[in-house]
Design a protein around this motif. Structure first.
Motif, PDB file in Angstrom:
ATOM      1  N   TRP A  81      75.442  19.423  47.472  1.00  0.00           N
ATOM      2  CA  TRP A  81      75.591  18.351  48.521  1.00  0.00           C
ATOM      3  C   TRP A  81      76.422  17.156  48.878  1.00  0.00           C
ATOM      4  CZ3 TRP A  81      73.316  17.782  53.025  1.00  0.00           C
ATOM      5  CH2 TRP A  81      72.918  16.346  53.851  1.00  0.00           C
ATOM      6  N   GLY A 119      77.128  15.206  51.693  1.00  0.00           N
ATOM      7  CA  GLY A 119      76.419  14.505  53.084  1.00  0.00           C
ATOM      8  C   GLY A 119      76.333  12.396  52.392  1.00  0.00           C
ATOM      9  N   GLN A 159      74.614  10.945  55.132  1.00  0.00           N
ATOM     10  CA  GLN A 159      73.426   9.513  55.084  1.00  0.00           C
ATOM     11  C   GLN A 159      73.955   7.677  55.077  1.00  0.00           C
ATOM     12  OE1 GLN A 159      72.605  11.874  52.159  1.00  0.00           O
ATOM     13  NE2 GLN A 159      70.347  12.997  53.763  1.00  0.00           N
ATOM     14  N   LEU A 180      72.426  11.553  59.388  1.00  0.00           N
ATOM     15  CA  LEU A 180      71.487  12.174  59.492  1.00  0.00           C
ATOM     16  C   LEU A 180      70.186  11.808  60.015  1.00  0.00           C
ATOM     17  CD1 LEU A 180      73.683  14.192  56.764  1.00  0.00           C
ATOM     18  CD2 LEU A 180      72.914  14.611  58.891  1.00  0.00           C
ATOM     19  N   ASP A 181      69.164  12.093  59.760  1.00  0.00           N
ATOM     20  CA  ASP A 181      68.102  12.675  60.172  1.00  0.00           C
ATOM     21  C   ASP A 181      67.018  12.706  59.279  1.00  0.00           C
ATOM     22  OD1 ASP A 181      67.940  14.947  60.348  1.00  0.00           O
ATOM     23  OD2 ASP A 181      66.807  14.884  62.413  1.00  0.00           O
ATOM     24  N   ASN A 221      62.775  18.089  58.302  1.00  0.00           N
ATOM     25  CA  ASN A 221      64.143  17.630  59.110  1.00  0.00           C
ATOM     26  C   ASN A 221      65.712  17.642  58.414  1.00  0.00           C
ATOM     27  OD1 ASN A 221      63.595  16.727  61.518  1.00  0.00           O
ATOM     28  ND2 ASN A 221      63.812  13.858  61.022  1.00  0.00           N
ATOM     29  N   GLN A 222      65.490  17.639  56.960  1.00  0.00           N
ATOM     30  CA  GLN A 222      66.699  17.979  56.390  1.00  0.00           C
ATOM     31  C   GLN A 222      66.324  19.951  55.795  1.00  0.00           C
ATOM     32  OE1 GLN A 222      65.649  19.491  51.807  1.00  0.00           O
ATOM     33  NE2 GLN A 222      66.126  17.456  50.897  1.00  0.00           N
ATOM     34  N   GLU A 264      65.770  21.825  58.697  1.00  0.00           N
ATOM     35  CA  GLU A 264      66.133  22.286  59.545  1.00  0.00           C
ATOM     36  C   GLU A 264      67.624  22.050  59.350  1.00  0.00           C
ATOM     37  OE1 GLU A 264      65.725  21.534  64.685  1.00  0.00           O
ATOM     38  OE2 GLU A 264      65.220  19.700  62.706  1.00  0.00           O
ATOM     39  N   HIS A 265      68.320  21.226  59.046  1.00  0.00           N
ATOM     40  CA  HIS A 265      69.380  20.445  58.790  1.00  0.00           C
ATOM     41  C   HIS A 265      70.218  22.234  58.165  1.00  0.00           C
ATOM     42  CE1 HIS A 265      73.533  19.065  57.777  1.00  0.00           C
ATOM     43  NE2 HIS A 265      73.539  18.755  58.157  1.00  0.00           N
ATOM     44  N   LYS A 323      70.278  24.969  60.106  1.00  0.00           N
ATOM     45  CA  LYS A 323      71.727  25.322  60.771  1.00  0.00           C
ATOM     46  C   LYS A 323      73.278  24.831  59.801  1.00  0.00           C
ATOM     47  CE  LYS A 323      69.075  22.365  64.826  1.00  0.00           C
ATOM     48  NZ  LYS A 323      69.453  20.947  64.855  1.00  0.00           N
ATOM     49  N   THR A 324      73.320  24.499  58.462  1.00  0.00           N
ATOM     50  CA  THR A 324      74.226  25.229  58.164  1.00  0.00           C
ATOM     51  C   THR A 324      74.382  26.206  57.720  1.00  0.00           C
ATOM     52  OG1 THR A 324      74.447  22.370  57.323  1.00  0.00           O
ATOM     53  CG2 THR A 324      75.065  23.931  55.869  1.00  0.00           C
TER      54      THR A 324
END
Length: 559
Positions: free
Chosen positions: A355, A357, A361, A366-367, A453-454, A456-457, A460-461
């Motif tokens: 990780w 991010g 955060q 980030l959401d 949401n995690q 989904e991120h 996308k990554t």
């Protein structure tokens, strides 16, 4: 048991139970271990060199062998005959039981990542879940000892998600594979680092265990002891002290207390006779797995503890978390047609993406509140029964096509942290009993927006990394479609959460229950949060620390 005057009863022989037993027996304490499954000897029982072609259905998974014919789990899985569990309305939850000496350590992924300073104080950072009642600096010396004892390969990276180990503790990691280097280069363009995975797999001989020689998947078990499991390490070492006695096929049912509410006995079902056996106990350590230990406590009702043993807080069975999971794979054009050579390695990923991010955060960019990592599946792996449907024809032309595409597939597996929520818990289903007459667990489960949401991120990554590798991804699944079921990653934790107060937790920082000072929990049930990393290294680290503290208390006569 008149021939063995034991000081402590340990329930479970996996990561927590075996480490607790090892630590206590090395300190001169006599330990009686109860294991619900059968005896198991990986030296004799591991099919190290058998090929898929030698197995029924080419080794494919079946309901009684969830991870394939050769998986080390002999009598367990998500379904255990005669041992059901139930689910609340709208719940899908999969509960894995190992039911064998050594528990899940016989087939786990051997990923051995330390939790970091971020992982122990999540609540202080974002107001979600609960903090652990100690900091990383308090547990770091015990991580050092556990890594040294277990044998972990990897390197210090300096990344904030991967705390460093002291010089000389980590064994050298295997070299990255070509596809992994390609992924690392593609991720680097996005500002995302890749790093060697830390694994409990020996790359150098240790004790009487040999170094890995890249034979077959670690999930089969390891007859040479290179891939860590308690049945080739902690249990034999504890036995060698002369202070450990093991009873297998002993299904723990309830922990008994006296009129003052002090634990004084434990009752188990002898699975060979189906009869209950009650043994006196001065100290009990539950390490049967998070949900099994909670089940035992909730079933241990008495006049003193009408809601279940050690449950004055009402938190036993609450706060259950599993890792999030999602998979996506694609064929990489640049990898097609490359020369074929031995790319086995220690069967799991040599590089992964930790990780990256935490700073984003902290800035609120980030959401979702907690992180994830990406595991990689690449290389010239042993072909199974599956071939892409696009292969056409037969004979030499078909072989040529298969060979050209072989090793071009790259898979990404997201593993992320879940935030505990009120919808995820277990209780006792009083209407259903297992074949041993013990009331079963009933699960309730719901992913929150945090996890969706995690994921989904993460998707996308993965898509962005694949784009950098020359792959145009037409579509990705939605988070709801991609996310695995609760329990499917087999990292369930938190059901007997530790804390700083008996008002909102089950145990103190040493796994000692607030309600009974001679009752301990030393499995993942005590976790206050569920960081995205495999929980086994931390289970063992806590068990070593907490069993050492227990030994000191016994020496002082405090327990």
């Amino acid at each position: 048991m008149s021939d063995f005057d034991y000081d402590v009863v340990v329930v479970g022989s996996g990561a927590g139970g075996a480490m607790a037993a090892y630590t206590l027996t090395k300190e001169g304490k006599k330990v009686l271990m109860l294991e619900a499954g059968r005896d198991y000897d990986p030296v004799k029982e591991t099919p190290m060199f058998n090929t898929p072609a030698q197995a029924p259905l080419v080794g494919a998974p079946t309901p009684d062998k969830d991870f394939g014919y050769y998986d080390a789990t002999v009598d367990g899985g998500w379904t255990v005959p005669g041992e059901p569990y139930t689910a609340g309305e709208g719940t899908e939850f999969k509960w894995w039981r190992a039911r064998m000496l050594g528990g899940r350590t016989n087939h786990w992924g051997r990923y051995a990542l330390r939790f970091s300073e971020h992982d122990f104080k999540g609540y202080s950072r974002d107001g979600l879940g609960a903090d652990w009642p100690f900091e990383y600096k308090d547990i770091a010396p015990w991580y050092d000892k556990t890594e040294e004892l277990v044998g972990v390969c990897g390197t210090n990276t300096g990344l904030d998600d991967m705390p460093d180990s002291p010089e000389g503790v980590l064994q050298p990691p295997p070299k990255p594979r070509i596809p992994e280097l390609l992924v690392a280069a593609a991720a680097k363009k996005l500002g995302i680092p890749a790093a060697p995975m830390h694994r409990a797999v020996l790359t150098r001989p240790k004790d009487n265990r040999s170094a890995c020689f890249y034979a077959t998947e670690c999930g089969r078990g390891c007859s040479i002891g290179a891939a860590f499991q308690t049945t080739t390490s902690l249990i034999p070492m504890a036995k060698a002290t002369g202070n450990l006695k093991i009873i297998t096929d002993a299904m723990a049912k309830t922990v008994e207390v006296d009129e003052q509410g002090v634990v004084n006995a434990i009752t188990y079902i002898d699975k060979n006779t189906a009869q209950p056996v009650t043994l006196p106990a001065k100290v009990v350590i539950l390490a049967a797995s998070a949900c099994e230990s909670a089940r035992i406590l909730l079933n241990s009702k008495s006049e003193q503890f009408p809601q279940g043993l050690a449950n004055s807080s009402g938190q036993v069975g609450r706060n259950i978390m599993d890792s999030t999971g999602a998979d996506f794979s694609a064929e990489i054009p640049a990898l097609k047609g490359r020369p074929i050579y031995n790319e086995d390695g220690h069967t799991a990923n040599h590089l992964f993406i930790p990780w990256w991010g935490h700073k984003a955060q902290a800035k609120g960019e980030l959401d979702f509140a907690r992180g994830y990592h990406l595991e990689l599946k690449t290389g010239f792996q042993a072909p199974g029964s599956y071939y892409p449907a696009k292969l056409q024809g037969y004979g030499p032309e078909l072989k040529k096509q298969a060979k050209h595409d072989y090793g071009a597939q790259v898979g990404f597996s997201l593993r992320g942290e879940m935030v505990p929520n009120k919808d995820c818990f277990m209780e006792i289903d009083e209407k259903v009993k297992d074949k041993w007459g013990i009331p079963v667990a009933r699960f309730h489960w719901k992913w929150s927006e945090q996890e969706l949401n995690q994921v989904e991120h993460g998707l996308k990554t993965i898509r962005a990394i694949l784009n950098n590798m020359g792959v145009e991804v037409d579509s990705m699944p939605s988070p709801e479609e991609a996310i695995k079921k609760g329990g499917e990653i087999i990292h369930e934790v938190g059901s007997t959460r530790m804390g700083s107060s008996p008002e909102d937790s089950v145990t103190n920082q040493y796994g000692q229950t607030w309600d009974c000072n001679n009752l301990f929990v030393m499995d993942a049930g005590v976790f206050a949060s569920n960081p995205h990393k495999n929980c086994t290294l931390t289970i063992m680290t806590l068990a070593m620390r907490n069993a050492s503290w227990l030994s000191e208390q016994l020496d002082k006569g405090a327990i």
